[in-house]
Design a protein around this motif. Structure first.
Motif, PDB file in Angstrom:
ATOM      1  N   GLY A 283       0.782  -1.231   0.000  1.00  0.00           N
ATOM      2  CA  GLY A 283       0.000   0.000   0.000  1.00  0.00           C
ATOM      3  C   GLY A 283       0.808   1.273   0.000  1.00  0.00           C
ATOM      4  N   LEU A 284       2.039   1.251  -0.499  1.00  0.00           N
ATOM      5  CA  LEU A 284       2.885   2.443  -0.549  1.00  0.00           C
ATOM      6  C   LEU A 284       2.692   3.160  -1.885  1.00  0.00           C
ATOM      7  N   GLN A 285       2.475   4.458  -1.832  1.00  0.00           N
ATOM      8  CA  GLN A 285       2.187   5.222  -3.038  1.00  0.00           C
ATOM      9  C   GLN A 285       3.425   5.457  -3.899  1.00  0.00           C
ATOM     10  N   ASN A 286       4.536   5.798  -3.272  1.00  0.00           N
ATOM     11  CA  ASN A 286       5.754   6.110  -4.021  1.00  0.00           C
ATOM     12  C   ASN A 286       6.950   5.526  -3.268  1.00  0.00           C
ATOM     13  N   PRO A 287       7.084   4.195  -3.249  1.00  0.00           N
ATOM     14  CA  PRO A 287       8.099   3.550  -2.411  1.00  0.00           C
ATOM     15  C   PRO A 287       9.524   3.992  -2.737  1.00  0.00           C
ATOM     16  N   ARG A 288      10.304   4.214  -1.675  1.00  0.00           N
ATOM     17  CA  ARG A 288      11.710   4.572  -1.818  1.00  0.00           C
ATOM     18  C   ARG A 288      12.518   3.303  -2.084  1.00  0.00           C
ATOM     19  N   ILE A 289      13.279   3.296  -3.168  1.00  0.00           N
ATOM     20  CA  ILE A 289      14.034   2.120  -3.565  1.00  0.00           C
ATOM     21  C   ILE A 289      15.520   2.375  -3.352  1.00  0.00           C
ATOM     22  N   GLY A 290      16.155   1.499  -2.562  1.00  0.00           N
ATOM     23  CA  GLY A 290      17.577   1.619  -2.294  1.00  0.00           C
ATOM     24  C   GLY A 290      18.334   0.398  -2.766  1.00  0.00           C
ATOM     25  N   LEU A 291      19.576   0.611  -3.188  1.00  0.00           N
ATOM     26  CA  LEU A 291      20.447  -0.479  -3.623  1.00  0.00           C
ATOM     27  C   LEU A 291      21.415  -0.812  -2.490  1.00  0.00           C
ATOM     28  N   LEU A 292      21.366  -2.029  -1.973  1.00  0.00           N
ATOM     29  CA  LEU A 292      22.232  -2.423  -0.875  1.00  0.00           C
ATOM     30  C   LEU A 292      23.685  -2.448  -1.345  1.00  0.00           C
ATOM     31  N   ASN A 293      24.542  -1.715  -0.608  1.00  0.00           N
ATOM     32  CA  ASN A 293      25.935  -1.595  -1.022  1.00  0.00           C
ATOM     33  C   ASN A 293      26.815  -1.423   0.213  1.00  0.00           C
ATOM     34  N   ASN A 294      28.119  -1.336   0.002  1.00  0.00           N
ATOM     35  CA  ASN A 294      29.050  -1.194   1.120  1.00  0.00           C
ATOM     36  C   ASN A 294      29.367   0.263   1.431  1.00  0.00           C
ATOM     37  N   GLY A 295      28.520   1.152   1.007  1.00  0.00           N
ATOM     38  CA  GLY A 295      28.650   2.577   1.266  1.00  0.00           C
ATOM     39  C   GLY A 295      27.554   3.326   0.544  1.00  0.00           C
ATOM     40  N   THR A 296      27.294   4.552   0.949  1.00  0.00           N
ATOM     41  CA  THR A 296      26.199   5.309   0.340  1.00  0.00           C
ATOM     42  C   THR A 296      26.640   6.150  -0.851  1.00  0.00           C
ATOM     43  N   GLU A 297      27.931   6.306  -1.054  1.00  0.00           N
ATOM     44  CA  GLU A 297      28.406   7.111  -2.174  1.00  0.00           C
ATOM     45  C   GLU A 297      28.061   6.453  -3.513  1.00  0.00           C
ATOM     46  N   ASP A 298      27.854   7.273  -4.532  1.00  0.00           N
ATOM     47  CA  ASP A 298      27.437   6.756  -5.840  1.00  0.00           C
ATOM     48  C   ASP A 298      28.445   5.801  -6.462  1.00  0.00           C
ATOM     49  N   ASP A 299      29.737   5.975  -6.162  1.00  0.00           N
ATOM     50  CA  ASP A 299      30.757   5.164  -6.809  1.00  0.00           C
ATOM     51  C   ASP A 299      31.182   3.958  -5.972  1.00  0.00           C
ATOM     52  N   LYS A 300      30.414   3.600  -4.956  1.00  0.00           N
ATOM     53  CA  LYS A 300      30.745   2.463  -4.102  1.00  0.00           C
ATOM     54  C   LYS A 300      30.397   1.134  -4.784  1.00  0.00           C
ATOM     55  N   GLY A 301      31.072   0.076  -4.341  1.00  0.00           N
ATOM     56  CA  GLY A 301      30.733  -1.261  -4.800  1.00  0.00           C
ATOM     57  C   GLY A 301      31.516  -1.710  -6.015  1.00  0.00           C
ATOM     58  N   ASP A 302      31.236  -2.962  -6.436  1.00  0.00           N
ATOM     59  CA  ASP A 302      31.883  -3.504  -7.627  1.00  0.00           C
ATOM     60  C   ASP A 302      31.190  -2.979  -8.877  1.00  0.00           C
ATOM     61  N   MET A 303      31.655  -3.428 -10.041  1.00  0.00           N
ATOM     62  CA  MET A 303      31.109  -2.907 -11.299  1.00  0.00           C
ATOM     63  C   MET A 303      29.636  -3.263 -11.482  1.00  0.00           C
ATOM     64  N   VAL A 304      29.216  -4.420 -10.943  1.00  0.00           N
ATOM     65  CA  VAL A 304      27.803  -4.796 -11.046  1.00  0.00           C
ATOM     66  C   VAL A 304      26.935  -3.751 -10.346  1.00  0.00           C
ATOM     67  N   HIS A 305      27.319  -3.388  -9.123  1.00  0.00           N
ATOM     68  CA  HIS A 305      26.519  -2.435  -8.352  1.00  0.00           C
ATOM     69  C   HIS A 305      26.636  -1.009  -8.897  1.00  0.00           C
ATOM     70  N   ARG A 306      27.797  -0.639  -9.383  1.00  0.00           N
ATOM     71  CA  ARG A 306      27.953   0.699  -9.966  1.00  0.00           C
ATOM     72  C   ARG A 306      27.087   0.851 -11.217  1.00  0.00           C
ATOM     73  N   THR A 307      27.113  -0.191 -12.050  1.00  0.00           N
ATOM     74  CA  THR A 307      26.310  -0.148 -13.275  1.00  0.00           C
ATOM     75  C   THR A 307      24.824  -0.127 -12.953  1.00  0.00           C
ATOM     76  N   ALA A 308      24.400  -0.964 -11.997  1.00  0.00           N
ATOM     77  CA  ALA A 308      22.992  -0.988 -11.609  1.00  0.00           C
ATOM     78  C   ALA A 308      22.582   0.352 -11.001  1.00  0.00           C
ATOM     79  N   HIS A 309      23.453   0.939 -10.187  1.00  0.00           N
ATOM     80  CA  HIS A 309      23.155   2.234  -9.576  1.00  0.00           C
ATOM     81  C   HIS A 309      22.900   3.296 -10.634  1.00  0.00           C
ATOM     82  N   ASP A 310      23.764   3.363 -11.643  1.00  0.00           N
ATOM     83  CA  ASP A 310      23.616   4.380 -12.686  1.00  0.00           C
ATOM     84  C   ASP A 310      22.317   4.186 -13.466  1.00  0.00           C
TER      85      ASP A 310
END
Length: 346
Positions: A169-196
């Motif tokens: 029942g959430l109108q505009n759910p907040r979607i987060g990508l689980l990673n080892n830090g909150t910065e945009d460039d964190k994680g391996d290439m899989v997570h960086r590509t998915a983040h972008d």
């Protein structure tokens, strides 16, 4: 509305399964149940057969069986026959507390994937412990796929978004990508590509990377991750909660009279904490991305959890979650192809 139930799956099957189904039957007047299992063991447990039919399934896939091999060798098992009933349109959803791998394999190999979805993901609902408007969040994948590509994570976000809107029942759910830090460039290439890719998705409320330590604080409504990491985080969360409760109990029992008196005064508070951390009350884990609802609850589930999970399945069917996902991927087939191509080039 008819639900095909694996009556033989789970640590306490078939007793607790039957008891939970009867509770759900009394709670939901528009739902009927087909219980697949060994008739001589299941039928005597039913107190009231109203809207409950036992379908004989002489074979049982045990918890230790290798999933795919068991599906092939035990074609008369409760898991295979229940999943087949859904595939053939004789039931609307499949529920089990049995062998997780076999349930997932049955969903993929018997019921089948939705066209356009490369890898269905297993999702579960977990509690938010801080006070606020939202008391739960969704996480996927939590174990269906150990190896994940950026495009799979992107599709998990789309499916999680639909589930959060239609079931939670959430109108505009907040979607987060689980990673080892909150910065945009964190994680391996899989997570960086998915983040972008997620950051560029105009129809998703993507809030960026999130860390595991903030999950129970409600940092996101939908948390996207690969199945290996998601399963590890899920079990660590569950294990930590159980260990903390055990530590408190042991400290009280060995701490003398003053500790026991203090515990007695705080009994209500301890009960609140225990109830808050009991994620089983939200239902089972859903295999998103297959052609019908496939829901797996914990093997140690008792009747109350099973009844709650039936309520979760009923909501999925009422809200037509699967058909909405099918419609979305049909309408956005070209967009999905472009996204996949873009991510594969990085």
């Amino acid at each position: 509305m008819k639900i095909a139930v694996d009556a033989m799956g789970g640590d306490y099957a078939p007793q607790e399964v039957v008891k939970g189904i009867e509770q759900a039957r009394d709670r939901y007047a528009d739902v009927t149940f087909d219980l697949y299992g060994q008739t001589d063991k299941v039928q005597p447990l039913i107190q009231n057969s109203e809207r409950i039919t036992v379908v004989d399934a002489p074979e049982v896939i045990e918890m230790g069986d290798e999933p795919v091999r068991a599906l092939r060798r035990k074609k008369q098992s409760s898991i295979v026959l229940a999943a087949t009933a859904v595939k053939e349109g004789r039931a609307d959803a499949f529920f089990s507390a049995g062998n997780t791998g076999a349930v997932l394999a049955a969903g993929l190999l018997i019921i089948g994937r939705i066209k356009g979805i490369e890898r269905p993901g297993l999702t579960t609902t977990l509690p938010v412990v801080v006070p606020g408007d939202q008391d739960q969040f969704l996480m996927l994948d939590v174990g269906a796929n150990a190896d994940t590509k950026p495009f799979n994570l992107y599709q998990y976000a789309v499916m999680g978004n639909y589930y959060a809107q239609n079931v939670m029942g959430l109108q505009n759910p907040r979607i987060g990508l689980l990673n080892n830090g909150t910065e945009d460039d964190k994680g391996d290439m899989v997570h960086r590509t998915a983040h972008d890719a997620l950051a560029q998705a105009s129809d998703l409320n993507f809030i960026g990377n999130v860390e595991s330590r903030e999950l129970l604080n409600g940092v996101a409504d939908v948390v996207i991750t690969d199945g290996f990491t998601g399963n590890a985080v899920l079990k660590n969360t569950e294990g930590t909660a159980l260990s903390m409760l055990k530590l408190l109990k042991d400290s009280i029992m060995t701490g003398g009279l003053s500790n026991k008196m203090g515990a007695l005064m705080l009994k209500g508070a301890f009960k609140t904490v225990q109830n808050k951390m009991d994620y089983s009350k939200y239902g089972g884990a859903v295999l998103l991305g297959v052609k019908a609802p496939v829901v797996k609850t914990h093997g140690s589930s008792k009747a109350v959890t099973i009844a709650n999970t039936i309520g979760q399945i009923k909501t999925m069917i009422d809200q037509q979650v699967v058909s909405h996902v099918v419609d979305y991927f049909d309408a956005h087939a070209d967009e999905m192809a472009q996204a996949k191509e873009s991510m594969s080039q990085k």
